[in-house]
Design a protein around this motif. Structure first.
Motif, mmCIF file in Angstrom:
data_model
loop_
_atom_site.group_PDB
_atom_site.id
_atom_site.type_symbol
_atom_site.label_atom_id
_atom_site.label_comp_id
_atom_site.label_asym_id
_atom_site.label_seq_id
_atom_site.Cartn_x
_atom_site.Cartn_y
_atom_site.Cartn_z
ATOM 1 N N THR A 1 0.834 -1.198 0.000
ATOM 2 C CA THR A 1 0.000 0.000 0.000
ATOM 3 C C THR A 1 0.869 1.248 0.000
ATOM 4 O OG1 THR A 1 -1.746 -1.134 1.225
ATOM 5 C CG2 THR A 1 -1.771 1.278 1.258
ATOM 6 N N VAL A 2 0.532 2.216 -0.889
ATOM 7 C CA VAL A 2 1.231 3.492 -0.903
ATOM 8 C C VAL A 2 0.754 4.294 0.303
ATOM 9 C CG1 VAL A 2 1.580 5.637 -2.172
ATOM 10 C CG2 VAL A 2 1.465 3.470 -3.403
ATOM 11 N N GLU A 3 1.671 4.715 1.158
ATOM 12 C CA GLU A 3 1.282 5.291 2.432
ATOM 13 C C GLU A 3 1.493 6.792 2.536
ATOM 14 O OE1 GLU A 3 3.509 3.088 5.272
ATOM 15 O OE2 GLU A 3 2.210 1.327 5.179
ATOM 16 N N SER A 4 2.263 7.388 1.659
ATOM 17 C CA SER A 4 2.570 8.799 1.848
ATOM 18 C C SER A 4 2.529 9.574 0.544
ATOM 19 C CB SER A 4 3.955 8.960 2.492
ATOM 20 O OG SER A 4 4.967 8.651 1.556
ATOM 21 N N ILE A 5 2.225 10.881 0.682
ATOM 22 C CA ILE A 5 2.248 11.802 -0.451
ATOM 23 C C ILE A 5 3.651 11.846 -1.061
ATOM 24 C CG2 ILE A 5 2.136 14.256 -1.062
ATOM 25 C CD1 ILE A 5 -0.611 13.127 -0.772
ATOM 26 N N ASP A 6 4.662 11.932 -0.205
ATOM 27 C CA ASP A 6 6.031 12.107 -0.694
ATOM 28 C C ASP A 6 6.501 10.944 -1.556
ATOM 29 O OD1 ASP A 6 6.204 14.547 0.520
ATOM 30 O OD2 ASP A 6 7.250 13.825 2.301
ATOM 31 N N SER A 7 5.958 9.757 -1.326
ATOM 32 C CA SER A 7 6.394 8.608 -2.121
ATOM 33 C C SER A 7 5.952 8.711 -3.576
ATOM 34 C CB SER A 7 5.852 7.310 -1.509
ATOM 35 O OG SER A 7 4.442 7.252 -1.640
ATOM 36 N N LEU A 8 4.990 9.608 -3.868
ATOM 37 C CA LEU A 8 4.472 9.757 -5.224
ATOM 38 C C LEU A 8 5.011 10.981 -5.948
ATOM 39 C CD1 LEU A 8 0.757 8.832 -4.477
ATOM 40 C CD2 LEU A 8 2.419 7.433 -5.699
ATOM 41 N N ARG A 9 5.732 11.819 -5.247
ATOM 42 C CA ARG A 9 6.242 13.044 -5.880
ATOM 43 C C ARG A 9 7.330 12.713 -6.909
ATOM 44 N NH1 ARG A 9 4.761 17.760 -2.890
ATOM 45 N NH2 ARG A 9 4.073 17.300 -0.760
ATOM 46 N N LYS A 10 7.303 13.428 -8.020
ATOM 47 C CA LYS A 10 8.359 13.323 -9.022
ATOM 48 C C LYS A 10 9.333 14.495 -8.946
ATOM 49 C CE LYS A 10 5.676 10.618 -12.378
ATOM 50 N NZ LYS A 10 6.531 9.430 -12.359
ATOM 51 N N PHE A 11 8.963 15.533 -8.194
ATOM 52 C CA PHE A 11 9.793 16.726 -8.089
ATOM 53 C C PHE A 11 10.173 16.964 -6.634
ATOM 54 C CE2 PHE A 11 7.106 17.174 -11.787
ATOM 55 C CZ PHE A 11 7.975 17.621 -12.769
ATOM 56 N N THR A 12 11.321 17.547 -6.423
ATOM 57 C CA THR A 12 11.777 17.926 -5.085
ATOM 58 C C THR A 12 11.634 19.436 -4.948
ATOM 59 O OG1 THR A 12 13.387 16.133 -5.071
ATOM 60 C CG2 THR A 12 13.691 17.898 -3.464
ATOM 61 N N GLY A 13 10.696 19.865 -4.142
ATOM 62 C CA GLY A 13 10.461 21.287 -4.005
ATOM 63 C C GLY A 13 9.802 21.863 -5.249
ATOM 64 N N PHE A 14 9.736 23.204 -5.320
ATOM 65 C CA PHE A 14 9.132 23.887 -6.460
ATOM 66 C C PHE A 14 10.118 24.919 -6.980
ATOM 67 C CE2 PHE A 14 6.548 26.772 -8.870
ATOM 68 C CZ PHE A 14 5.542 25.981 -9.408
ATOM 69 N N GLU A 15 10.279 24.990 -8.300
ATOM 70 C CA GLU A 15 11.237 25.911 -8.889
ATOM 71 C C GLU A 15 10.670 26.553 -10.147
ATOM 72 O OE1 GLU A 15 14.650 24.171 -10.810
ATOM 73 O OE2 GLU A 15 13.636 22.228 -10.993
ATOM 74 N N GLU A 16 11.214 27.721 -10.497
ATOM 75 C CA GLU A 16 10.929 28.316 -11.797
ATOM 76 C C GLU A 16 12.023 27.849 -12.743
ATOM 77 O OE1 GLU A 16 9.185 32.464 -12.841
ATOM 78 O OE2 GLU A 16 11.360 32.690 -12.962
ATOM 79 N N ALA A 17 11.642 27.132 -13.786
ATOM 80 C CA ALA A 17 12.605 26.503 -14.687
ATOM 81 C C ALA A 17 12.724 27.310 -15.978
ATOM 82 C CB ALA A 17 12.173 25.072 -15.010
ATOM 83 N N MET A 18 13.961 27.626 -16.371
ATOM 84 C CA MET A 18 14.252 28.359 -17.601
ATOM 85 C C MET A 18 15.061 27.449 -18.521
ATOM 86 S SD MET A 18 12.997 31.464 -16.787
ATOM 87 C CE MET A 18 13.840 32.805 -17.617
ATOM 88 N N PHE A 19 14.697 27.418 -19.805
ATOM 89 C CA PHE A 19 15.378 26.544 -20.754
ATOM 90 C C PHE A 19 15.873 27.370 -21.944
ATOM 91 C CE2 PHE A 19 12.048 24.059 -18.603
ATOM 92 C CZ PHE A 19 12.834 23.117 -17.963
ATOM 93 N N ASP A 20 17.064 27.958 -21.784
ATOM 94 C CA ASP A 20 17.717 28.731 -22.844
ATOM 95 C C ASP A 20 16.758 29.743 -23.476
ATOM 96 O OD1 ASP A 20 19.651 29.603 -24.602
ATOM 97 O OD2 ASP A 20 19.316 27.989 -26.054
ATOM 98 N N PRO A 21 16.314 30.770 -22.705
ATOM 99 C CA PRO A 21 15.376 31.778 -23.255
ATOM 100 C C PRO A 21 15.949 32.434 -24.502
ATOM 101 C CG PRO A 21 15.672 32.055 -20.889
ATOM 102 C CD PRO A 21 16.720 31.076 -21.326
#
Length: 299
Positions: A244-264
């Protein structure tokens, strides 16, 4: 109208607001450089083919009498380049309102401005509307909510993990970008935002927190915004290893939240390298969503 005419209207309104709210406790210009650039643009009769380089942003702070007490209201305002041809971006914050009533007030204010102020400077109209209608929303927030009866454990709502993939026509405004970062942190959501054109936001965490984030974001002024894809996973589902999946964190694909820029790149630096975005999503195990957003396979 041209960009120069729009800029003239913006400068005239700011000067009027400054005269009406002369102290820093009433009006705070949060980007003095943008105001200086706007004034220089107007006074030098710059080319009408392009907008001023920055967008003015300011806070209007009011202390209003409400329910026999003094209530502080802060209105965060930002001018799009085409204002007043398009509506300004106005966010209202009031300590006397709960989240639901604050969202409702914001929705009603946006509807009022859309119906009555399109094509005209309207910040003062927004201030007056808030003054006239605030008490209604404060009264709603003060209503006593009955304490619900405790239900048996078997009938308690099932906790759900959610991941929302949000698409916007564009995300340029600094105030919106700041809100996205602050709200995700406040609600303990992980994910990322990609500013520019198009704009992409992914948030993941408890379903209730994701829905609260979406309720705040969608009432801001957007040309186009939608949830392009969502994932909802009950926490008691069986995983591949039958545990059984027991926690929210076990399903996260990202660590924290960030603003991502890709070669503007581009004339205004508002386009991102979609190839780099695909690689970023692939590293997070989310590459399938690239086709959902753009209708093509990534590489």
């Amino acid at each position: 109208m041209s960009y120069l005419e729009w800029a003239e209207s913006q400068l005239a309104e700011i000067e009027l607001l400054t005269s009406m709210f002369p102290t820093l406790d009433e009006l705070e210009l949060t980007d003095q450089l943008a105001l200086a650039e706007l004034r220089d643009y107007v006074e030098s009769s710059a080319s009408a083919d392009s907008p001023p380089p920055s967008r003015p942003q300011f806070l209007i702070k009011q202390k209003l009498d409400s329910a026999n007490t003094e209530t502080e209201v802060i209105m965060s305002c930002a001018y799009p380049s085409e204002y007043p041809c398009v509506l300004p971006e106005i966010t209202v914050r009031c300590s006397s309102l709960n989240r639901a009533q604050q969202t409702e007030l914001q929705t009603h204010l946006n509807a009022y401005l859309t119906e009555n102020c399109q094509g005209e400077v309207c910040v003062l109209s927004a201030v007056d509307w808030v003054k006239d209608n605030l008490q209604v929303f404060v009264n709603k927030s003060l209503l006593v909510t009955p304490v619900p009866k405790k239900e048996p454990a078997s009938s308690q709502p099932q906790e759900v993990f959610s991941r929302l993939w949000i698409y916007s026509h564009h995300i340029y405004n600094k105030s919106k970008r700041k809100n996205i970062l602050e709200w995700s942190k406040e609600l303990c959501l992980s994910g990322f935002s990609m500013p520019g054109k198009p704009g992409i936001v992914c948030v993941e965490g408890p379903q209730s927190a994701c829905e609260e984030f979406w309720s705040r974001v969608k009432v801001l002024t957007w040309k186009k915004i939608m949830i392009r894809h969502r994932e909802d996973i009950p926490l008691d589902r069986q995983g591949e290893d039958s545990r059984t999946v027991e926690s929210i964190d076990s399903l996260r694909k990202f660590t924290g939240f960030e603003e991502a820029m890709f070669d503007p790149h581009g004339n205004r630096g508002n386009h991102m390298d979609l190839g780099q975005l695909y690689q970023f999503l692939n590293e997070k195990g989310c590459c399938d969503v690239f086709q959902i957003y753009f209708g093509i396979e990534g590489r």
